[in-house]
Design an enzyme around this catalytic site. Sequence first.
Site, PDB file in Angstrom:
ATOM      1  N   ARG A  38       6.887  27.774  49.202  1.00 50.06           N
ATOM      2  CA  ARG A  38       5.945  27.226  49.911  1.00 50.06           C
ATOM      3  C   ARG A  38       6.281  25.647  49.960  1.00 50.06           C
ATOM      4  NH1 ARG A  38       0.175  29.620  48.528  1.00 50.06           N
ATOM      5  NH2 ARG A  38       0.532  31.714  49.250  1.00 50.06           N
ATOM      6  N   LYS A  94       8.298  38.997  34.320  1.00 46.24           N
ATOM      7  CA  LYS A  94       7.299  39.384  33.643  1.00 46.24           C
ATOM      8  C   LYS A  94       6.328  38.263  33.848  1.00 46.24           C
ATOM      9  CE  LYS A  94       9.453  37.480  29.502  1.00 46.24           C
ATOM     10  NZ  LYS A  94       9.291  36.225  29.964  1.00 46.24           N
TER      11      LYS A  94
END
Length: 149
Positions: A38, A94
């Site tokens: 973004r 993770k």
Amino acid sequence: MRSVRLGIIGLGVMGQAHARSILEGKIPRLRLAAVADRDPARLAKFEGIPGFTTDHALLASGLVDAVLIATPHYFHTDAGIAALRAGLHVLVEKPISVQRADCERLLAAHRNRRLVFAAMFNQRTDPLYRKLRELVQGGGARRKPPRAV
């Protein structure tokens, strides 16, 4: 074997580290084909690599065979599901999701067994963690410490 065209979604610390490793040629037959973030400033660091401000735009681009999702944890589920639905191989940092229900949704989205879906456990071979695993599996972690006299 041909090279795999990888897209990285999320160019924070981990995403940038993975991108640098690929660009430095550390992973044979892997090519950084696109990036998404973004933040336009992060995209600008990868001049010459097609950049997108949304993961959906990268997924729809047709430029990648696989994606590595390195966004903040709470975005992993939706990005992973969208990538699997787009027919792409997925490697997610993770944890795969924050909530158990989200993990289950992401795992359930992996229906096409021809697609690789995996989670990153990059420290599993570190000697410290291997020793901890050995202790836990061998019951050594359950032993009571010696008593002070």
